[in-house]
Scaffold this motif. Structure first.
Motif, short mmCIF file in Angstrom:
data_model
loop_
_atom_site.label_atom_id
_atom_site.label_comp_id
_atom_site.label_asym_id
_atom_site.label_seq_id
_atom_site.Cartn_x
_atom_site.Cartn_y
_atom_site.Cartn_z
N PRO A 1 -9.89 8.29 3.81
CA PRO A 1 -9.94 6.83 3.64
C PRO A 1 -8.60 6.20 3.26
O PRO A 1 -8.60 5.14 2.64
CB PRO A 1 -10.94 6.70 2.50
N PHE A 2 -7.49 6.84 3.58
CA PHE A 2 -6.20 6.25 3.19
C PHE A 2 -5.54 5.55 4.38
O PHE A 2 -4.34 5.31 4.39
CB PHE A 2 -5.27 7.35 2.66
N ALA B 1 -6.74 -0.96 -0.78
CA ALA B 1 -6.34 -0.22 -1.97
C ALA B 1 -7.56 0.44 -2.60
O ALA B 1 -7.50 1.58 -3.08
CB ALA B 1 -5.67 -1.16 -2.97
N SER C 1 -10.15 1.45 -1.06
CA SER C 1 -10.51 2.61 -0.25
C SER C 1 -9.64 3.81 -0.64
O SER C 1 -10.14 4.93 -0.81
CB SER C 1 -10.32 2.24 1.21
N ILE C 2 -8.33 3.55 -0.80
CA ILE C 2 -7.45 4.64 -1.22
C ILE C 2 -7.90 5.17 -2.58
O ILE C 2 -7.98 6.38 -2.81
CB ILE C 2 -5.99 4.15 -1.30
N PHE C 3 -8.22 4.26 -3.44
CA PHE C 3 -8.57 4.67 -4.80
C PHE C 3 -9.85 5.51 -4.82
O PHE C 3 -9.94 6.52 -5.52
CB PHE C 3 -8.72 3.43 -5.69
N MET D 1 -6.36 2.62 6.04
CA MET D 1 -6.75 1.26 6.44
C MET D 1 -5.57 0.37 6.80
O MET D 1 -5.71 -0.60 7.54
CB MET D 1 -7.58 0.64 5.34
N PHE E 1 1.93 1.89 -3.45
CA PHE E 1 0.74 2.41 -4.14
C PHE E 1 0.59 3.91 -3.86
O PHE E 1 0.46 4.72 -4.77
CB PHE E 1 -0.46 1.62 -3.58
N VAL F 1 -3.22 12.93 -1.36
CA VAL F 1 -3.36 11.48 -1.16
C VAL F 1 -2.06 10.92 -0.56
O VAL F 1 -2.08 10.13 0.40
CB VAL F 1 -3.68 10.79 -2.48
N LEU G 1 0.83 -1.20 0.00
CA LEU G 1 0.00 0.00 0.00
C LEU G 1 0.86 1.25 0.00
O LEU G 1 0.50 2.27 -0.61
CB LEU G 1 -0.92 -0.02 1.22
N GLY H 1 -10.81 7.38 -2.49
CA GLY H 1 -10.37 8.69 -1.98
C GLY H 1 -9.72 9.50 -3.09
O GLY H 1 -9.99 10.70 -3.22
N VAL H 2 -8.86 8.86 -3.86
CA VAL H 2 -8.18 9.58 -4.95
C VAL H 2 -9.21 10.15 -5.92
O VAL H 2 -9.18 11.34 -6.26
CB VAL H 2 -7.23 8.62 -5.70
#
Lengths: 480, 630
Positions: A227-228, B613, B615-617, A230, A170, A217, A167, B619-620
């Motif tokens: 939401p980053f 991932a 969840s991050i996406f 987790m 990512f 982000v 992550l 957000g992006v």
């Protein structure tokens, strides 16, 4: 580029050079040592390096603000953040002393990585260029990926390391993409120049806005904003606890320091846009973090979600984009470093080594048999829930004050409500310690470094709370 | 010398601290003498202050000694400072002088008590708080002392908190009663201070008194004075808040003597004298105070007539005498109020301690109906008690005679009707004080067993009393008629007297007082010693009143029915209906909702990297959409 330009203002990165030198020394010493006994010296060498870096920082403090190669700066804000990071690293080293021999025998690498991660963090806190910033971010991230998986025989630790790495990679890609877009919009990677350009000509909006979004982000991942976020609970729980302590305070401080610098120097003109984005992220982060923490049985997981929620509080200070807010954030990070590392130190005393964690019921009845330990934990829990006159209260107070004075009263109200919710899970630990019977007698683990760090963090939490003006003066006198 | 005034407070504070932390290593006499010694040292300091003030010309005898800034918030400033003036020094002398004697007495009285150390810590703490009360240069400091002595009183009334008997019920309850009733009065004082602060912007005595005549309307001044009066009725046990003092006798006798006779209960009188400027601005409140004092004096004296418990007789007598003092300061005779305060401290402390000796000699028995003939068994105690009773009854030339007469004289100038009440009360006073002499000490023993075991007390419990006895006899010289030493001395603090009686009036009232006191003593003699027929018939004629008086006019019962029970019912409703239903209910609802939300969010964190991932996406995408199109 000539030699003179290379050495001008070299002192700005003196702490980083000291850290790098000691990292190499640690590796060297590890290779040269003859038996297991001598490996006891490694943490002491590490501590010496951290203290030397602190001394270097203190030495720079008395000199005029200077910049090295337009890439790193030694202003009050950077030095303050550096100090917090070095404190966290020092405390983490003390915590590792008795912990590490039980999970992994390769100590040389561990301490070298701690020093390198510290280097990356302090670098990030002083960086004034997007490229330096990214490099610093990667330096400490890579070190932390390895450190989280340092208990190699434990699948949880390996899992944590793997998740963090995947992550993290990512998120880093988003960060570097954002930096590239910002460079495209402004034509430079230096933060202040980006700010100057964008103030006059606004840049290419097609590059600028996606660039800002992706940078947010990247930072959001590092400081665990919803939401980053987790990865946070899994990694915090799976990593060896001293690493968790180091990460929670150090990474947060480094990333927030850089975050503040990017927002304040490169993007002040866009405050209206990112202010609202951050406000929404702050509300989400505080609320999700606190609500999820309510239901955790593991102390480490509870503290992980608490760490998410705390990132939300700190973010509140960034929303108005004022110097007051930046100082409030830095003050909060200082208090957080002490109280959170302290809380994790208590977890270390309670945890079963093969589980890398302690469930809340391990704390039951602690006050009867270990009153001082219970007192220290109570100080940390009360401080985290923001009860005066402890450090955490003033951290929250300055953050919410900055929000109110910046015109974001509603955000401060949400923050205060969240802080009320958080009291539930912090105080539950105290209820367990003072009012519940122990299910099985717990023999807390202890060693000198652990006791020392517990005493230091508890004292600091109390003293900062009693004399907040001392520290605010200390931070504001830096021009930051 | 005056610069060292802080030592006055430091000594008893040090005594309390030393005995708290080191007392368990000391022997009992050491503890007792440390405590007594610190109070005696404070007395020496007070004497030094007295000499210091005497060395100054009259108009310079008001000195503020700043110590440090206590609270500074914006405009609000409350310094910690001492006000050294004739009034405060007089009070300090009484508190430390009488206090030191009672401390010494208590070494003997409390010697067999298991909580000896604690007792002296409390007693030192009391003296410390009382000195804060009288020495403070501002209302807030006085309030701190006011609350401090209240706390000490609570702790000492309930000192034997584990004891229980028919007179007081649980002793702890007597302490609670005193504390709660006093809270009502304290509330009045807090409000008065707040009004003073909002209308004058200062809580320092000298500032307030200087600004008050010009900037306080008479309405506001009256309101403040009424609130202060409420405070005084609490602390100084006046109608309507006197009900705690009789129960306060549950405390050890030295406590009754020191706190509930000589010093703390006079705080209300001190406070009124101290704030006399405000009372002069609100004369109707002062008038009310005078009447409350007079009626309290009368009512309490009548109850004292029929009590059979020696300490309770003295308790009601204290209430009655406090009534005189309040009446005195109410009519503006501040110097005489303080004068009576001083003489009363001497003779009432003496009476209580002598009663303590009786109790000591009779193993705790206090019912005078079981005593009789004690003067042969306890000759010294008898003599001491007799001297106290003579002074209390206002026997001519005793200290109480002059101080009481001074108040009555001033009351006469204010209202003849009130004077008549005061005079009748003086008659009752003489009767009940000699009833308390004749019944226990004269005549035949009524309880043979008790009488046989009666014994005189050790010297440590009689010698301090002789000092008090001498003072009770000669205390009058402080303020003899026409000489008025005390009145002139107090002038810088309480102002000049407003009433100047003619010589004829003064002499004739003096004679009337003397006759009334002698008549009262004879009446008691006729009824309780000679049992002459007419005296008995007089009592029989008043017979129908007896149950009413014996039940103390049913005031406790009335308060219980009108205030205590309704409050309890309300509290029960809050505790059983409102709190669990509404307050807890809503809290639980919020809590459960949060926990339920937390549970759902917890399940979202399922440990799978793709979810994270994603969840991050998400957000992006949202962030980019917002910043690019928003």
């Amino acid at each position: 580029m000539n030699i003179a330009a290379l050495t001008a203002n070299l002192h700005v990165i003196l702490p980083e050079m000291v850290l790098a030198a000691f990292a190499l020394l640690v590796i060297l010493a590890d290779m040269l040592r003859q038996d297991e006994e001598e490996s006891r010296l490694l943490p002491l060498l590490t501590l010496a390096g951290i203290l030397a870096a602190m001394a270097a920082t203190a030495w720079i403090w008395n000199r005029p603000v200077a910049s090295y190669q337009e890439g790193a700066i030694a202003d009050g804000f950077a030095l303050g953040a550096r100090t917090v990071i070095l404190v966290a690293a020092g405390l983490a080293t003390l915590l590792s002393m008795g912990y590490l021999p039980r999970i992994n025998r390769q100590m040389g690498e561990y301490y070298a990585l701690v020093l390198l991660a510290t280097l990356g963090m302090t670098m990030m806190a002083s960086a004034t260029d997007l490229i330096v910033l990214f490099l610093a971010l990667e330096i400490f991230s890579l070190a932390l990926y390895i450190l989280s998986g340092y208990y190699r025989k434990n699948p949880r630790s390996t899992e944590a390391s793997m998740k963090y790495f995947l992550l993290g990679a990512f998120a880093s890609s988003f960060f570097v993409y954002g930096a590239a877009l910002l460079y495209g919009a402004a034509g430079t990677t230096q933060l202040r120049e980006i700010g100057n350009l964008l103030a006059s000509d606004h840049g290419n909006p097609n590059l600028l806005w996606p660039g800002i979004a992706l940078l947010l982000v990247g930072f959001g991942f590092k400081v665990s904003l919803v939401p980053f976020h987790m990865w946070t609970p899994d990694v915090y729980q799976g990593a060896p606890t001293p690493v968790t302590a180091f990460m929670s305070a150090g990474t947060k401080t480094a990333a927030f320091a850089a975050f503040v610098r990017v927002l304040m120097e490169a993007l002040p003109a866009q405050q209206i846009q990112w202010g609202w984005a951050l406000a929404v992220l702050a509300v989400l982060t505080m609320t999700v973090g606190n609500l999820t923490a309510l239901r955790q049985l593991s102390l480490k997981r509870m503290l992980a979600y608490s760490s998410v929620a705390n990132a939300g509080y700190i973010l509140v200070a960034l929303v108005p984009g004022t110097a007051q807010g930046s100082k409030a954030a830095l003050f909060y990070l200082l208090t957080y470093a002490f109280m959170n590392v302290g809380a994790l130190a208590v977890v270390i005393t309670l945890e079963k080594i093969d589980e890398l964690d302690a469930l809340q019921n391990r704390a039951a009845g602690l006050a009867d048999r270990w009153p001082l330990l219970a007192l220290a934990m109570s100080i940390f829990m009360l401080s985290l829930s923001g009860i005066p006159p402890l450090a955490g209260f003033f951290g929250k107070f300055f953050v919410f004050q900055a929000a109110v004075e910046g015109g974001w009263t509603w955000l401060a109200v949400v923050g205060v409500l969240n802080s009320a919710i958080s009291a539930y899970y912090y105080l539950r630990v105290m209820v367990a310690m003072y009012f519940h019977e122990a299910e099985e007698p717990v023999q807390p683990r202890r060693w000198g470094g652990l006791s020392l760090s517990l005493a230091l963090t508890a004292l600091a939490t109390v003293i900062i709370g009693l004399y907040p003006s001392l520290w605010t003066g200390f931070l504001s006198g830096l021009g930051g | 010398m005056l610069q060292l005034a802080w030592l006055l407070l430091a000594f008893p504070a040090a005594g309390a601290l030393i005995n708290t932390f080191l007392g368990s290593r000391f022997s009992k006499p050491t503890i007792g003498w440390i405590a007594s010694g610190t109070v005696a040292a404070s007395f020496v300091v007070s004497l030094g202050l007295l000499l210091g003030l005497l060395g100054l010309p009259g108009e310079e005898r008001v000195i503020t000694l700043p110590l440090w800034d206590w609270i500074t918030i914006g405009d609000f400033r409350a310094p910690t400072a001492l006000l050294i003036d004739p009034l405060s020094v007089t009070m300090a002398l009484v508190v430390t002088g009488v206090g030191a004697l009672i401390h010494v007495y208590a070494i003997g009285y409390m010697f067999d008590d298991e909580r000896f150390q604690r007792f002296f810590v409390y007693l030192n703490f009391f003296v410390f708080a009382m000195l804060i009360l009288v020495m403070s240069d501002n209302f807030l400091g006085m309030y701190v002392g006011w609350e401090g002595v209240g706390l000490a009183s609570y702790l000492l009334i309930g000192f034997w908190f584990d004891k229980r008997d028919d007179t007081y019920g649980y002793y702890a309850d007597a302490g609670k009663k005193a504390f709660l009733v006093n809270r009502v009065g304290d509330f009045g004082m807090a409000l008065a201070i707040m009004i003073l602060w909002t209308s004058l912007g200062s809580v320092t005595f000298l500032d307030v008194f200087q600004a008050a005549p010009a900037s306080l309307s008479s309405g506001v001044a009256t309101a403040i004075a009424l609130l202060l009066l409420l405070a005084a009725t609490g602390k100084s046990a006046q109608i309507p808040l006197y009900v705690w003092l009789p129960d306060a006798m549950a405390g050890p006798t030295p406590v009754s003597a020191l706190i509930h006779a000589a010093t703390m209960v006079t705080a209300g009188i001190y406070m009124i004298a101290r704030t006399h400027v405000l009372w002069e601005l609100g004369p109707s409140a002062a008038n009310l105070a005078a009447w409350i004092g007079g009626l309290t004096a009368l009512m309490a004296a009548s109850i004292a007539l029929v009590q059979v418990d020696l300490k309770k007789i003295l308790a009601y007598s204290t209430i009655s005498q406090l009534g005189y003092m309040v009446m005195g300061v109410g009519v503006g005779a501040y110097a005489f109020g303080i004068f009576h305060l001083i003489t009363h401290a001497f003779f009432k402390a003496l009476l209580f301690l002598a009663a303590g000796n009786v109790m000591h000699g009779l193993h705790g028995e206090l019912d005078i109906r079981k005593m009789g003939g004690l003067r042969e068994k306890m000759p010294t105690t008898y003599r001491l008690f007799l001297i106290g009773a003579l002074a209390l009854a206002g026997f001519p030339l005793m200290s109480g005679f002059f101080s009481k007469d001074g108040i009555l004289l001033n009351v006469f100038g204010h209202s003849p009707l009130l004077y008549a009440i005061g005079l009748f009360t003086a008659l009752l006073t003489a009767v009940y004080s000699f009833r308390a002499v004749f019944v226990p000490f004269w005549g035949q023993p009524r309880d043979k067993h008790l009488h046989e075991h009666a014994h005189e007390s050790p010297p440590i419990m009689t010698r301090p009393l002789w000092v008090l006895a001498i003072l009770a006899i000669v205390g009058g010289v402080l303020n003899l008629p026409f000489v008025l030493t005390l009145e002139r001395w107090l002038e810088p603090a309480v102002g000049e007297p407003s009433f100047h009686p003619s010589l004829a009036l003064e002499v004739s009232l003096l004679l009337v007082s003397a006759v009334v006191a002698l008549a009262g003593i004879y009446l008691a003699y006729a009824r309780y010693v000679k049992e002459i027929g007419w005296a008995r018939r007089l009592q029989n004629a008043l017979g129908p009143l007896q149950p009413l008086v014996e039940h103390k006019y049913y005031v406790d019962e009335f308060y219980d029915a009108a205030i205590v029970q309704p409050l309890k019912a309300l509290a029960r409703w809050f505790a059983e209906v409102f709190d669990p239903g509404i307050i807890d209910g809503s809290v639980h609802l919020i809590g459960r909702a949060n926990l339920a939300a937390g549970e759902r969010l917890r399940r979202l964190h399922n440990g799978l990297v793709p979810t994270y991932a994603l969840s991050i996406f998400v957000g992006v995408v949202v962030l980019v959409m917002y910043l690019v199109f928003g």
